[in-house]
Design a protein around this motif. Structure first.
Motif, PDB file in Angstrom:
ATOM      1  N   ILE A 217      -4.778   6.633  -1.658  1.00 27.55           N
ATOM      2  CA  ILE A 217      -4.170   5.335  -1.395  1.00 27.55           C
ATOM      3  C   ILE A 217      -4.050   4.572  -2.702  1.00 27.55           C
ATOM      4  CG2 ILE A 217      -4.457   3.162  -0.142  1.00 27.55           C
ATOM      5  CD1 ILE A 217      -4.633   5.130   1.928  1.00 27.55           C
ATOM      6  N   ALA A 218      -2.866   3.982  -2.935  1.00 28.49           N
ATOM      7  CA  ALA A 218      -2.707   3.143  -4.123  1.00 28.49           C
ATOM      8  C   ALA A 218      -2.325   1.740  -3.675  1.00 28.49           C
ATOM      9  CB  ALA A 218      -1.627   3.712  -5.033  1.00 28.49           C
ATOM     10  N   ARG A 219      -3.067   0.745  -4.161  1.00 25.20           N
ATOM     11  CA  ARG A 219      -2.712  -0.619  -3.799  1.00 25.20           C
ATOM     12  C   ARG A 219      -1.829  -1.233  -4.864  1.00 25.20           C
ATOM     13  NH1 ARG A 219      -8.321  -3.821  -3.236  1.00 25.20           N
ATOM     14  NH2 ARG A 219      -7.000  -5.614  -3.712  1.00 25.20           N
ATOM     15  N   ARG A 220      -0.844  -1.976  -4.430  1.00 26.10           N
ATOM     16  CA  ARG A 220       0.155  -2.518  -5.345  1.00 26.10           C
ATOM     17  C   ARG A 220      -0.401  -3.622  -6.241  1.00 26.10           C
ATOM     18  NH1 ARG A 220       2.609  -4.204  -8.783  1.00 26.10           N
ATOM     19  NH2 ARG A 220       4.758  -4.924  -8.904  1.00 26.10           N
ATOM     20  N   ASP A 221      -1.327  -4.389  -5.730  1.00 28.42           N
ATOM     21  CA  ASP A 221      -1.767  -5.546  -6.512  1.00 28.42           C
ATOM     22  C   ASP A 221      -2.540  -5.132  -7.758  1.00 28.42           C
ATOM     23  OD1 ASP A 221      -3.813  -4.623  -4.871  1.00 28.42           O
ATOM     24  OD2 ASP A 221      -4.738  -6.593  -4.669  1.00 28.42           O
ATOM     25  N   THR A 222      -3.341  -4.081  -7.664  1.00 26.90           N
ATOM     26  CA  THR A 222      -4.163  -3.668  -8.805  1.00 26.90           C
ATOM     27  C   THR A 222      -3.769  -2.303  -9.337  1.00 26.90           C
ATOM     28  OG1 THR A 222      -5.749  -2.603  -7.357  1.00 26.90           O
ATOM     29  CG2 THR A 222      -6.137  -4.922  -7.883  1.00 26.90           C
ATOM     30  N   LEU A 223      -2.951  -1.583  -8.584  1.00 25.08           N
ATOM     31  CA  LEU A 223      -2.568  -0.191  -8.870  1.00 25.08           C
ATOM     32  C   LEU A 223      -3.770   0.756  -8.823  1.00 25.08           C
ATOM     33  CD1 LEU A 223       0.249  -0.064 -11.545  1.00 25.08           C
ATOM     34  CD2 LEU A 223       0.395  -0.179  -9.069  1.00 25.08           C
ATOM     35  N   GLU A 224      -4.856   0.256  -8.277  1.00 29.27           N
ATOM     36  CA  GLU A 224      -6.069   1.037  -8.119  1.00 29.27           C
ATOM     37  C   GLU A 224      -5.827   2.142  -7.076  1.00 29.27           C
ATOM     38  OE1 GLU A 224     -10.632  -0.439  -7.109  1.00 29.27           O
ATOM     39  OE2 GLU A 224      -8.887  -1.707  -6.761  1.00 29.27           O
ATOM     40  N   LYS A 225      -6.431   3.320  -7.308  1.00 27.71           N
ATOM     41  CA  LYS A 225      -6.299   4.396  -6.323  1.00 27.71           C
ATOM     42  C   LYS A 225      -7.628   4.645  -5.619  1.00 27.71           C
ATOM     43  CE  LYS A 225      -2.415   6.871  -8.313  1.00 27.71           C
ATOM     44  NZ  LYS A 225      -1.899   8.106  -8.897  1.00 27.71           N
ATOM     45  N   LEU A 226      -7.546   4.831  -4.303  1.00 26.32           N
ATOM     46  CA  LEU A 226      -8.757   5.072  -3.525  1.00 26.32           C
ATOM     47  C   LEU A 226      -8.592   6.329  -2.700  1.00 26.32           C
ATOM     48  CD1 LEU A 226      -8.402   1.743  -1.547  1.00 26.32           C
ATOM     49  CD2 LEU A 226      -9.503   1.867  -3.777  1.00 26.32           C
TER      50      LEU A 226
ATOM     51  N   LEU B 142      -8.422   5.835   8.463  1.00 27.86           N
ATOM     52  CA  LEU B 142      -7.294   5.194   7.782  1.00 27.86           C
ATOM     53  C   LEU B 142      -6.996   3.798   8.305  1.00 27.86           C
ATOM     54  CD1 LEU B 142      -4.999   5.245   5.763  1.00 27.86           C
ATOM     55  CD2 LEU B 142      -3.590   6.392   7.469  1.00 27.86           C
ATOM     56  N   LEU B 143      -6.898   3.700   9.626  1.00 26.69           N
ATOM     57  CA  LEU B 143      -6.439   2.446  10.205  1.00 26.69           C
ATOM     58  C   LEU B 143      -7.370   1.279   9.897  1.00 26.69           C
ATOM     59  CD1 LEU B 143      -3.930   1.727  11.769  1.00 26.69           C
ATOM     60  CD2 LEU B 143      -5.324   1.729  13.842  1.00 26.69           C
ATOM     61  N   GLU B 144      -8.665   1.500  10.128  1.00 29.15           N
ATOM     62  CA  GLU B 144      -9.601   0.401   9.868  1.00 29.15           C
ATOM     63  C   GLU B 144      -9.674   0.079   8.378  1.00 29.15           C
ATOM     64  OE1 GLU B 144     -13.105   3.645  10.848  1.00 29.15           O
ATOM     65  OE2 GLU B 144     -13.534   1.509  11.067  1.00 29.15           O
ATOM     66  N   GLU B 145      -9.605   1.116   7.550  1.00 32.98           N
ATOM     67  CA  GLU B 145      -9.625   0.874   6.106  1.00 32.98           C
ATOM     68  C   GLU B 145      -8.396   0.086   5.674  1.00 32.98           C
ATOM     69  OE1 GLU B 145     -11.873   1.540   3.862  1.00 32.98           O
ATOM     70  OE2 GLU B 145     -13.279   2.824   4.978  1.00 32.98           O
ATOM     71  N   LEU B 146      -7.252   0.413   6.284  1.00 34.34           N
ATOM     72  CA  LEU B 146      -6.021  -0.291   5.943  1.00 34.34           C
ATOM     73  C   LEU B 146      -6.119  -1.762   6.280  1.00 34.34           C
ATOM     74  CD1 LEU B 146      -2.798   1.703   6.869  1.00 34.34           C
ATOM     75  CD2 LEU B 146      -3.513   0.842   4.646  1.00 34.34           C
ATOM     76  N   ARG B 147      -6.655  -2.041   7.450  1.00 33.37           N
ATOM     77  CA  ARG B 147      -6.760  -3.442   7.866  1.00 33.37           C
ATOM     78  C   ARG B 147      -7.614  -4.232   6.874  1.00 33.37           C
ATOM     79  NH1 ARG B 147      -3.714  -3.479  11.843  1.00 33.37           N
ATOM     80  NH2 ARG B 147      -3.871  -2.210  13.741  1.00 33.37           N
ATOM     81  N   ALA B 148      -8.716  -3.616   6.474  1.00 36.18           N
ATOM     82  CA  ALA B 148      -9.582  -4.289   5.491  1.00 36.18           C
ATOM     83  C   ALA B 148      -8.852  -4.433   4.154  1.00 36.18           C
ATOM     84  CB  ALA B 148     -10.867  -3.493   5.309  1.00 36.18           C
ATOM     85  N   LEU B 149      -8.102  -3.396   3.822  1.00 36.04           N
ATOM     86  CA  LEU B 149      -7.381  -3.406   2.547  1.00 36.04           C
ATOM     87  C   LEU B 149      -6.311  -4.493   2.526  1.00 36.04           C
ATOM     88  CD1 LEU B 149      -7.255  -1.926  -0.126  1.00 36.04           C
ATOM     89  CD2 LEU B 149      -5.655  -0.301   0.902  1.00 36.04           C
TER      90      LEU B 149
ATOM     91  N   VAL C 278       0.841  -1.208   0.000  1.00 35.70           N
ATOM     92  CA  VAL C 278       0.000   0.000   0.000  1.00 35.70           C
ATOM     93  C   VAL C 278       0.871   1.252   0.000  1.00 35.70           C
ATOM     94  CG1 VAL C 278      -1.667   1.359   1.330  1.00 35.70           C
ATOM     95  CG2 VAL C 278      -1.899  -1.134   1.214  1.00 35.70           C
ATOM     96  N   ARG C 279       0.470   2.216  -0.814  1.00 36.16           N
ATOM     97  CA  ARG C 279       1.165   3.496  -0.864  1.00 36.16           C
ATOM     98  C   ARG C 279       0.177   4.597  -0.512  1.00 36.16           C
ATOM     99  NH1 ARG C 279       2.033   4.433  -6.413  1.00 36.16           N
ATOM    100  NH2 ARG C 279       0.597   6.184  -6.401  1.00 36.16           N
ATOM    101  N   ILE C 280       0.643   5.555   0.271  1.00 36.81           N
ATOM    102  CA  ILE C 280      -0.198   6.712   0.579  1.00 36.81           C
ATOM    103  C   ILE C 280       0.483   7.954   0.032  1.00 36.81           C
ATOM    104  CG2 ILE C 280      -1.296   8.069   2.403  1.00 36.81           C
ATOM    105  CD1 ILE C 280      -1.209   5.617   4.200  1.00 36.81           C
TER     106      ILE C 280
END
Length: 483
Positions: free
Chosen positions: A366-375, A382-389, A350-352
RNA sequence: GGGGCCGUAGUCUAGCCUGGCUAGGAUGCAGGGCUUGGGCCCCUGUGGUCCCGGGUUCAAAUCCCGGCGGCCCCA
């Protein structure tokens, strides 16, 4: 989802692998002045260590005890079990000198440790009451490979050999132990998101000295199979060879039964291979040495710069105190784009991005490495979203890996179909089989593949006939090109 | 086990066939300037046992032999 190409990854896997382990600073191979030996660099060492943490947990929780045996095995001990030494003889490194003097007894650098561990079990275990006994160690083993060596995949020093060795008071209990070993490895590969195929190796390819071998294989991006774990039922072969007896409940003396099972550096190689893409590594968050990287994107003025940096560090602190492994990339001589590529190659999940926009709106990018999708995520959540992510990324990596693996498995009924497969498709081929070695060998030659083995657990109602001899099939059998 | 390709700076690479000038470039690294929402640009600097050993030669990164190491294909 999955927008990063995988062209190099699949069509030029060997070079891709060499590139990625260097680019991501995982493993330095090809420069050490001894063939088949490489160096774990700090980043790779951390990946390896987190995998080993899981390995230890899985063994410890099932009553295995970690031990550490000597590296050197005297020649006569290694030679005790006839089949065993026959299988390993050609690839043992020998220590022949102490200083300038030749040794009276040559010493082997262990290729595996059945013999010297059994030697001690004989000293320690006298009664069925002490059984079952389950030891394991994580050590280097040495094999003088004559085939081409490859980083992490075929080494002369295997640096991460987890070998478990167990002792039992009945054959039935050793059979149960093989099942437990399989469960351990299943769970290991499940947690790492590495697809696996379980096969019983053919008689002619079982572990030297075993009754039989159950193996885990995964399918690499180029369609070749990589053995990533094995479990052997050793029967009484080694206990007889070392004259190791125990006393049973009825007072009689009996040779105990043994199993052994192992995984190696190849688990790390598989993790890297099955999850990668053309940008580099993709690490599951549980394994990633760095789970989140924060990229500050400074605005124009000094004051804006300071605000962005302050916010970045504050997010870092918040995550750190919640146990997230996070870094802020404060390097000033690199532009954000260069940093993106840098961390993507290293597989950080995860990148912020923190710029003026994020500071002012309180919405993080937020950019996720697996899909390069940005949210966009509100800072407060942040914290709870990260855990789910993290969880989502882990599951997605696993699913993508399994989808690829499944797409590489083909089942056919005739030799014509098999030959067609061989000419255009890679991966694993399944064919009905009569069980005769001769027929399997013919297929190996015709298709230029290796016999992987028969499905484990075995399938209930094998259909059809052996396409070679026409006899009724007793099972299906698997073939593939292998590493 | 058999065959092929290859080894030049941390990395990638030109030069080798047809021997000869200070081994050239890119990238990286260091310093400076400028910039910063997907690999900016400019200046200066740094970095080489041309894999190792032997041979041929007035002269070897270059040709020959051996070794070590890497990659690919086939058994």
């Amino acid at each position: 989802m999955g927008s990063v190409p995988r062209d190099r990854w699949s069509s030029d896997f060997s070079r891709w692998f060499d590139w990625v382990i260097e680019e991501a600073e995982v493993y330095d191979y090809g420069r050490y002045p001894v063939k088949g030996m490489g160096v774990w660099r700090p980043y790779g060492f951390q990946i390896r260590r987190r995998i080993l943490d899981i390995v230890r947990e899985l063994h410890d929780s099932r009553g295995h005890e970690e031990v550490l045996f000597p590296l050197l095995i005297p020649e006569d001990l290694l030679r005790r079990e006839a089949e065993h030494i026959k299988g390993f003889e050609g690839e043992v490194y020998w220590v022949t000198h102490g200083g300038v003097d030749p040794l009276d007894v040559k010493l082997a650098l262990r290729p595996t440790s059945e013999t010297n561990i059994t030697y001690y079990e004989n000293l320690w275990i006298k009664s069925y009451k002490q059984l079952p006994k389950k030891y394991y160690q994580i050590v280097s083993v040495f094999r003088y490979e004559t085939k081409a060596t490859r980083p992490m995949i075929r080494l002369r020093e295997v640096t991460t050999f987890k070998e478990a060795h167990t002792v039992h008071d009945s054959f039935e209990d050793s059979e149960r132990q093989v099942l437990e070993a399989i469960e351990i490895y299943r769970e290991l590969f499940e947690r790492l998101g590495i697809p696996y195929i379980i096969s019983r190796r053919p008689e002619w390819d079982k572990f030297a000295g075993a009754l039989y071998t159950i193996a885990f294989d995964t399918i690499m991006p180029d369609g070749k199979l990589l053995q990533i774990g094995t479990a052997h039922n050793l029967g009484q072969n080694f206990t007889k060879a070392l004259d190791f007896k125990i006393q049973l409940a009825d007072g009689t003396l009996e040779y105990p039964w043994q199993t052994s099972y192992g995984v190696s550096d190849r688990v790390v190689a598989a993790l890297i291979a099955v999850h990668g893409d053309d940008r580099g590594l993709k690490l599951p968050p549980t394994i990633a040495p760095i789970q989140v990287v924060i990229i500050p994107i400074p605005g124009g003025s000094e004051e804006d710069k300071a605000r962005v940096l302050r916010e970045s560090r504050s997010i870092e602190e918040a995550l750190k105190s919640s146990g997230v492994r996070v870094v802020v990339d404060e390097r000033e001589d690199l532009r954000p784009g260069a940093k993106y590529y840098y961390w993507e190659a290293r597989g950080v999940p995860v990148r912020i991005d923190v710029g003026l926009e994020e500071v002012e709106t309180g919405m993080l990018t937020i950019a996720r490495r697996d899909t390069l999708e940005k949210l966009k995520i509100p800072r407060g959540r942040l914290l709870e979203e990260l855990r789910a992510l993290f969880k989502d990324i882990e599951e997605n990596l696993k699913e993508m890996a399994w989808n690829f693996a499944r797409s590489m498995i083909t089942r056919v009924d005739t030799i014509e179909e098999a030959e067609k497969w061989a000419s255009e498709k890679k991966g694993l081929l399944e064919i009905p089989w009569c069980g005769r070695e001769e027929c399997a060998r013919t297929v190996e030659e015709k298709l230029e593949v290796k016999t992987i083995g028969t499905p484990w657990p075995s399938e209930d109602a094998p259909r059809g006939k052996c396409p070679l001899c026409g006899a009724p099939a007793i099972t299906i059998v698997r073939y593939a090109k292998t590493y």
